[in-house]
Enzyme design. Structure first.
Site, PDB file in Angstrom:
ATOM      1  N   TYR A  91     -13.301  -3.787  41.544  1.00  0.00           N
ATOM      2  CA  TYR A  91     -13.506  -4.509  40.435  1.00  0.00           C
ATOM      3  C   TYR A  91     -14.198  -3.673  39.385  1.00  0.00           C
ATOM      4  CZ  TYR A  91     -14.932  -8.311  37.204  1.00  0.00           C
ATOM      5  OH  TYR A  91     -14.918  -9.299  36.138  1.00  0.00           O
ATOM      6  N   LYS A 111     -12.562  -2.313  35.614  1.00  0.00           N
ATOM      7  CA  LYS A 111     -13.339  -2.750  34.372  1.00  0.00           C
ATOM      8  C   LYS A 111     -13.673  -1.314  33.821  1.00  0.00           C
ATOM      9  CE  LYS A 111     -12.951  -7.068  34.720  1.00  0.00           C
ATOM     10  NZ  LYS A 111     -12.018  -7.761  33.755  1.00  0.00           N
TER      11      LYS A 111
END
Length: 230
Positions: free
Chosen positions: A146, A150
């Site tokens: 994740y 990002k």
């Protein structure tokens, strides 16, 4: 009439943004994969908009993104909100190639394809909003896939911002801390959801940024709870 495309609009942050931005001069193009949830959102906002379009596509693979682009059509967008995302939370040694590819597809490739396609035709004064995360700035154990995605979108959007600046297109990046959405029901562990910020907090920040004069941009907005970074 203004055209707003919001990905991941069937619940949580995306739904809150759709409800916040609905207006009598707005056509909302709302993307999601949950047909029932997305239909509920469209029903909730349709009486406040010129028109609402449901976009049901899987953004994990480029063909799904291409299908969404085709359905949106050739009329320029005034706003693109890259909100759709997935979170694989586990030790990095346990992440499968499929999970890695899905993370890249939804969290990086889809925003890339949407920006690359729509930005060239967006008029001066239009905006692109990326719902990033504190995970675009800080690493957390078990959140490697994740955070990677990002961080990648953060770097990409910073470059694209400079390419679009002369055309008066604003690139607005939002960095929320933990937000009380359904994502936490699918992640193991005890999470203090009562201390988290709400999707409405983020939607209000987005609306405020968009309400600034066209020659003013809030390029980076961090939103956190007074309880700290959960």
């Amino acid at each position: 009439m203004k055209r707003y495309l919001i990905t991941g609009a069937s619940r949580g942050i995306g739904r809150a943004i759709a409800e916040k931005l609905a207006g009598p001069d707005v056509e909302l193009l709302l993307h999601g994969r949950d047909t029932v949830a997305l239909a509920e959102v469209c029903k909730a906002v349709k009486h406040r908009c010129v028109h609402v379009v449901r976009l049901i596509h899987d953004l994990a693979m480029p063909p799904g993104v291409s299908d969404l682009i085709d359905q949106v059509g050739k009329k320029p967008l005034d706003l693109l909100v890259n909100n759709a995302g997935i979170a694989i939370v586990k030790p990095f040694c346990e992440i499968t190639p499929v999970e890695w590819d899905q993370t890249i597809g939804v969290n990086i490739t889809a925003p890339f394809m949407l920006m690359q396609h729509f930005a060239p035709e967006m008029p001066p004064g239009s905006s692109i909003v990326n719902i990033l995360s504190i995970a675009a700035k800080t690493g957390f154990p078990n959140w490697s896939a994740y955070c990677m995605s990002k961080f990648a979108l953060e770097g990409f959007s910073q470059c694209v911002r400079e390419e679009l600046r002369d055309r008066k297109i604003r690139m607005i990046n939002i960095y929320p801390t933990a937000t009380d959405t359904n994502i936490w029901t699918h992640i193991e562990g005890e999470w203090p959801r009562h201390k988290m910020i709400s999707p409405e907090d983020i939607a209000s920040a987005v609306a405020y940024a968009l309400s600034r004069p066209v020659d003013v941009t809030l390029e980076s907005i961090s939103i956190s709870s007074l309880a700290g970074n959960l």
